[in-house]
Design a protein around this motif. Structure first.
Motif, PDB file in Angstrom:
ATOM      1  N   SER A  80      42.528 -48.197  61.039  1.00  0.00           N
ATOM      2  CA  SER A  80      43.771 -47.462  60.818  1.00  0.00           C
ATOM      3  C   SER A  80      43.549 -46.033  60.336  1.00  0.00           C
ATOM      4  N   CYS A  81      42.304 -45.697  59.987  1.00  0.00           N
ATOM      5  CA  CYS A  81      42.053 -44.353  59.463  1.00  0.00           C
ATOM      6  C   CYS A  81      40.592 -43.958  59.699  1.00  0.00           C
ATOM      7  N   GLU A  82      40.251 -42.721  59.329  1.00  0.00           N
ATOM      8  CA  GLU A  82      38.870 -42.249  59.474  1.00  0.00           C
ATOM      9  C   GLU A  82      37.911 -43.047  58.594  1.00  0.00           C
ATOM     10  N   GLY A  83      38.397 -43.545  57.477  1.00  0.00           N
ATOM     11  CA  GLY A  83      37.550 -44.367  56.608  1.00  0.00           C
ATOM     12  C   GLY A  83      37.119 -45.648  57.308  1.00  0.00           C
ATOM     13  N   CYS A  84      38.071 -46.245  58.043  1.00  0.00           N
ATOM     14  CA  CYS A  84      37.758 -47.455  58.822  1.00  0.00           C
ATOM     15  C   CYS A  84      36.718 -47.123  59.894  1.00  0.00           C
ATOM     16  N   ALA A  85      36.948 -46.026  60.602  1.00  0.00           N
ATOM     17  CA  ALA A  85      36.012 -45.599  61.644  1.00  0.00           C
ATOM     18  C   ALA A  85      34.644 -45.315  61.033  1.00  0.00           C
ATOM     19  N   GLY A  86      34.630 -44.756  59.846  1.00  0.00           N
ATOM     20  CA  GLY A  86      33.374 -44.468  59.156  1.00  0.00           C
ATOM     21  C   GLY A  86      32.597 -45.730  58.824  1.00  0.00           C
ATOM     22  N   ALA A  87      33.313 -46.787  58.452  1.00  0.00           N
ATOM     23  CA  ALA A  87      32.651 -48.060  58.147  1.00  0.00           C
ATOM     24  C   ALA A  87      31.972 -48.614  59.402  1.00  0.00           C
ATOM     25  N   VAL A  88      32.658 -48.514  60.528  1.00  0.00           N
ATOM     26  CA  VAL A  88      32.087 -48.978  61.795  1.00  0.00           C
ATOM     27  C   VAL A  88      30.904 -48.090  62.178  1.00  0.00           C
ATOM     28  N   THR A 142      23.795 -45.024  72.002  1.00  0.00           N
ATOM     29  CA  THR A 142      24.978 -44.208  71.720  1.00  0.00           C
ATOM     30  C   THR A 142      26.153 -45.127  71.416  1.00  0.00           C
ATOM     31  N   PHE A 143      27.136 -44.581  70.715  1.00  0.00           N
ATOM     32  CA  PHE A 143      28.386 -45.308  70.537  1.00  0.00           C
ATOM     33  C   PHE A 143      29.516 -44.302  70.412  1.00  0.00           C
ATOM     34  N   ASP A 144      30.699 -44.755  70.822  1.00  0.00           N
ATOM     35  CA  ASP A 144      31.891 -43.921  70.756  1.00  0.00           C
ATOM     36  C   ASP A 144      32.984 -44.716  70.052  1.00  0.00           C
ATOM     37  N   ILE A 145      33.632 -44.068  69.087  1.00  0.00           N
ATOM     38  CA  ILE A 145      34.710 -44.714  68.353  1.00  0.00           C
ATOM     39  C   ILE A 145      35.998 -43.966  68.657  1.00  0.00           C
ATOM     40  N   ASP A 146      36.935 -44.658  69.307  1.00  0.00           N
ATOM     41  CA  ASP A 146      38.241 -44.085  69.632  1.00  0.00           C
ATOM     42  C   ASP A 146      39.248 -44.679  68.654  1.00  0.00           C
ATOM     43  N   LEU A 147      39.555 -43.923  67.604  1.00  0.00           N
ATOM     44  CA  LEU A 147      40.426 -44.408  66.541  1.00  0.00           C
ATOM     45  C   LEU A 147      41.831 -44.695  67.061  1.00  0.00           C
ATOM     46  N   LYS A 148      42.342 -43.814  67.905  1.00  0.00           N
ATOM     47  CA  LYS A 148      43.699 -43.976  68.431  1.00  0.00           C
ATOM     48  C   LYS A 148      43.837 -45.266  69.236  1.00  0.00           C
ATOM     49  N   GLU A 149      42.861 -45.537  70.101  1.00  0.00           N
ATOM     50  CA  GLU A 149      42.889 -46.739  70.944  1.00  0.00           C
ATOM     51  C   GLU A 149      42.311 -47.966  70.230  1.00  0.00           C
ATOM     52  N   GLN A 150      41.690 -47.751  69.054  1.00  0.00           N
ATOM     53  CA  GLN A 150      40.984 -48.799  68.306  1.00  0.00           C
ATOM     54  C   GLN A 150      39.913 -49.443  69.189  1.00  0.00           C
ATOM     55  N   VAL A 200      29.446 -55.143  64.083  1.00  0.00           N
ATOM     56  CA  VAL A 200      30.716 -54.461  63.843  1.00  0.00           C
ATOM     57  C   VAL A 200      31.610 -55.306  62.932  1.00  0.00           C
ATOM     58  N   SER A 201      31.558 -56.611  63.078  1.00  0.00           N
ATOM     59  CA  SER A 201      32.349 -57.496  62.217  1.00  0.00           C
ATOM     60  C   SER A 201      31.951 -57.344  60.752  1.00  0.00           C
ATOM     61  N   LYS A 202      30.691 -57.016  60.505  1.00  0.00           N
ATOM     62  CA  LYS A 202      30.215 -56.820  59.125  1.00  0.00           C
ATOM     63  C   LYS A 202      30.890 -55.636  58.450  1.00  0.00           C
ATOM     64  N   SER A 203      31.540 -54.765  59.231  1.00  0.00           N
ATOM     65  CA  SER A 203      32.254 -53.633  58.642  1.00  0.00           C
ATOM     66  C   SER A 203      33.505 -54.111  57.911  1.00  0.00           C
ATOM     67  N   GLY A 204      33.878 -55.367  58.129  1.00  0.00           N
ATOM     68  CA  GLY A 204      35.073 -55.905  57.496  1.00  0.00           C
ATOM     69  C   GLY A 204      36.326 -55.702  58.330  1.00  0.00           C
ATOM     70  N   LYS A 205      36.181 -55.098  59.492  1.00  0.00           N
ATOM     71  CA  LYS A 205      37.324 -54.835  60.366  1.00  0.00           C
ATOM     72  C   LYS A 205      37.461 -55.970  61.377  1.00  0.00           C
ATOM     73  N   LYS A 206      38.704 -56.334  61.669  1.00  0.00           N
ATOM     74  CA  LYS A 206      38.947 -57.374  62.667  1.00  0.00           C
ATOM     75  C   LYS A 206      38.407 -56.885  64.002  1.00  0.00           C
ATOM     76  N   THR A 207      37.569 -57.689  64.628  1.00  0.00           N
ATOM     77  CA  THR A 207      36.859 -57.290  65.839  1.00  0.00           C
ATOM     78  C   THR A 207      37.047 -58.330  66.931  1.00  0.00           C
TER      79      THR A 207
END
Length: 122
Positions: A23-31, A43-51, A68-75
């Motif tokens: 939901s935010c840059e902090g979430c993206a940062g965790a990933v 390489t990896f790409d994180i699209d926050l808008k599209e999740q 990615v699940s270890k980041s605590g975000k639903k995956t």
């Protein structure tokens, strides 16, 4: 060379696409943190808008999912991508089995009362 031959054969260039609840840059940062530490990630790409998280490298889709699940975000696997059907297919098959088992579990208690009186009569 450092991998046993069986592991080496499984490590091929993969593109793994995941849907990650961010939901935010902090979430993206965790990933970003967990992926930057993962071996094999090129390489990896994180699209926050599209999740949407796209990972490329010599990795196994299951390992990327777990990392990615270890980041605590639903995956979950991104639907419609080439990697998605290959990796979660067993899980998708397991879910209907669990759903099928649930009605069976509901049906199981119904015979139990019939068996219980039969034991009581015997």
């Amino acid at each position: 060379m450092m991998f046993p031959q069986s592991d080496y054969l499984h490590l091929t260039m993969q593109t793994v696409v995941l849907k990650v609840a961010m939901s935010c840059e902090g979430c993206a940062g965790a990933v970003r943190r967990v992926l930057s530490k993962m071996e094999g990630v090129e390489t990896f790409d994180i699209d926050l808008k599209e999740q949407k998280v796209t990972v490329k490298g010599n990795v196994k889709p299951e390992d990327v999912f777990q990392t990615v699940s270890k980041s605590g975000k639903k995956t979950s696997y991104w639907e419609g991508e080439a990697t998605a059907p290959a990796a979660p297919a067993p899980a998708a098959e397991a879910v209907p089995s669990a759903v099928e088992e649930a009605p069976a579990a509901e049906a199981a208690p119904a015979p139990a009362p019939e068996i219980t009186p039969a034991k009581a009569d015997a």
